[in-house]
Write an enzyme that holds these catalytic residues in place. Sequence first.
Site, PDB file in Angstrom:
ATOM      1  N   ASP A  37       0.803  -1.109  -0.149  1.00  0.00           N
ATOM      2  CA  ASP A  37      -0.155  -0.016  -0.046  1.00  0.00           C
ATOM      3  C   ASP A  37       0.923   1.248  -0.033  1.00  0.00           C
ATOM      4  O   ASP A  37       1.743   1.082   0.891  1.00  0.00           O
ATOM      5  CB  ASP A  37      -1.006   0.115   1.182  1.00  0.00           C
ATOM      6  CG  ASP A  37      -1.980   0.912   1.202  1.00  0.00           C
ATOM      7  OD1 ASP A  37      -1.788   2.108   0.744  1.00  0.00           O
ATOM      8  OD2 ASP A  37      -3.229   0.462   1.360  1.00  0.00           O
ATOM      9  N   ASN A  93     -12.754  -3.217   3.680  1.00  0.00           N
ATOM     10  CA  ASN A  93     -13.645  -2.300   3.514  1.00  0.00           C
ATOM     11  C   ASN A  93     -14.957  -2.231   2.662  1.00  0.00           C
ATOM     12  O   ASN A  93     -14.511  -2.574   1.450  1.00  0.00           O
ATOM     13  CB  ASN A  93     -13.118  -0.673   3.476  1.00  0.00           C
ATOM     14  CG  ASN A  93     -12.167  -0.519   4.605  1.00  0.00           C
ATOM     15  OD1 ASN A  93     -12.032  -1.301   5.937  1.00  0.00           O
ATOM     16  ND2 ASN A  93     -10.938  -0.109   4.264  1.00  0.00           N
ATOM     17  N   GLN A 100     -14.271   2.521   2.391  1.00  0.00           N
ATOM     18  CA  GLN A 100     -13.853   1.928   1.322  1.00  0.00           C
ATOM     19  C   GLN A 100     -13.514   3.396   0.218  1.00  0.00           C
ATOM     20  O   GLN A 100     -14.253   3.987  -0.012  1.00  0.00           O
ATOM     21  CB  GLN A 100     -14.708   1.048   0.576  1.00  0.00           C
ATOM     22  CG  GLN A 100     -14.066   0.724  -0.858  1.00  0.00           C
ATOM     23  CD  GLN A 100     -15.174  -0.744  -1.445  1.00  0.00           C
ATOM     24  OE1 GLN A 100     -16.049  -1.100  -0.876  1.00  0.00           O
ATOM     25  NE2 GLN A 100     -14.479  -1.001  -2.520  1.00  0.00           N
ATOM     26  N   VAL A 102     -11.390   2.767  -2.493  1.00  0.00           N
ATOM     27  CA  VAL A 102     -11.086   2.240  -3.896  1.00  0.00           C
ATOM     28  C   VAL A 102     -12.089   1.099  -4.173  1.00  0.00           C
ATOM     29  O   VAL A 102     -12.258   0.346  -3.482  1.00  0.00           O
ATOM     30  CB  VAL A 102      -9.759   1.832  -4.576  1.00  0.00           C
ATOM     31  CG1 VAL A 102      -9.808   1.234  -5.679  1.00  0.00           C
ATOM     32  CG2 VAL A 102      -8.651   2.948  -4.141  1.00  0.00           C
ATOM     33  N   HIS A 106     -10.654  -5.386  -2.269  1.00  0.00           N
ATOM     34  CA  HIS A 106      -9.317  -5.584  -1.785  1.00  0.00           C
ATOM     35  C   HIS A 106      -9.004  -6.187  -0.490  1.00  0.00           C
ATOM     36  O   HIS A 106      -9.777  -5.377   0.290  1.00  0.00           O
ATOM     37  CB  HIS A 106      -8.296  -4.360  -2.291  1.00  0.00           C
ATOM     38  CG  HIS A 106      -8.723  -3.146  -1.740  1.00  0.00           C
ATOM     39  ND1 HIS A 106     -10.123  -2.406  -2.098  1.00  0.00           N
ATOM     40  CD2 HIS A 106      -8.399  -2.385  -0.786  1.00  0.00           C
ATOM     41  CE1 HIS A 106     -10.048  -1.387  -1.530  1.00  0.00           C
ATOM     42  NE2 HIS A 106      -9.305  -1.246  -0.493  1.00  0.00           N
ATOM     43  N   HIS A 108      -6.981  -6.112   2.646  1.00  0.00           N
ATOM     44  CA  HIS A 108      -5.620  -5.539   3.407  1.00  0.00           C
ATOM     45  C   HIS A 108      -5.036  -6.542   4.372  1.00  0.00           C
ATOM     46  O   HIS A 108      -5.803  -6.970   4.954  1.00  0.00           O
ATOM     47  CB  HIS A 108      -6.014  -4.514   4.238  1.00  0.00           C
ATOM     48  CG  HIS A 108      -6.691  -3.020   3.653  1.00  0.00           C
ATOM     49  ND1 HIS A 108      -5.925  -1.902   3.415  1.00  0.00           N
ATOM     50  CD2 HIS A 108      -7.850  -2.787   3.331  1.00  0.00           C
ATOM     51  CE1 HIS A 108      -6.871  -0.952   2.827  1.00  0.00           C
ATOM     52  NE2 HIS A 108      -8.167  -1.721   2.597  1.00  0.00           N
TER      53      HIS A 108
END
Length: 120
Positions: A37, A93, A100, A102, A106, A108
Amino acid sequence: MSTDPAASEPTIFQKILDGDVPADIVYEDEQCIAFHDVNPQAPTHILVIPRKPIPTVDDISPDDEALVGHLFRVASKVAEREGLDNGYRTVINCGDDGQQTVYHLHVHVLGGRSLQWPPG
């Protein structure tokens, strides 16, 4: 379903997948990639994203179940490779209230220090 107002524009993650934006990739296969990230929230902060564009958790279809399971297997592999032997956290998220940012699913992977609870 997704409520992302910019859904017609490619996300930053799609641009990474397309090779238009560089990323520090630590893992890739035919289904997903994992990369550091750019705004880490822990000493180790890696994102695992599917190649298939799925905007949010709410957009996962029954056909995506194996893919989502694969994302978590990759998260585990990445954590092991990164030396997170003492533990780590996985987070997804969803939506605006879930923070969230993006709208491309995804996972994390956060670790490298003791993480606090509750997280929010």
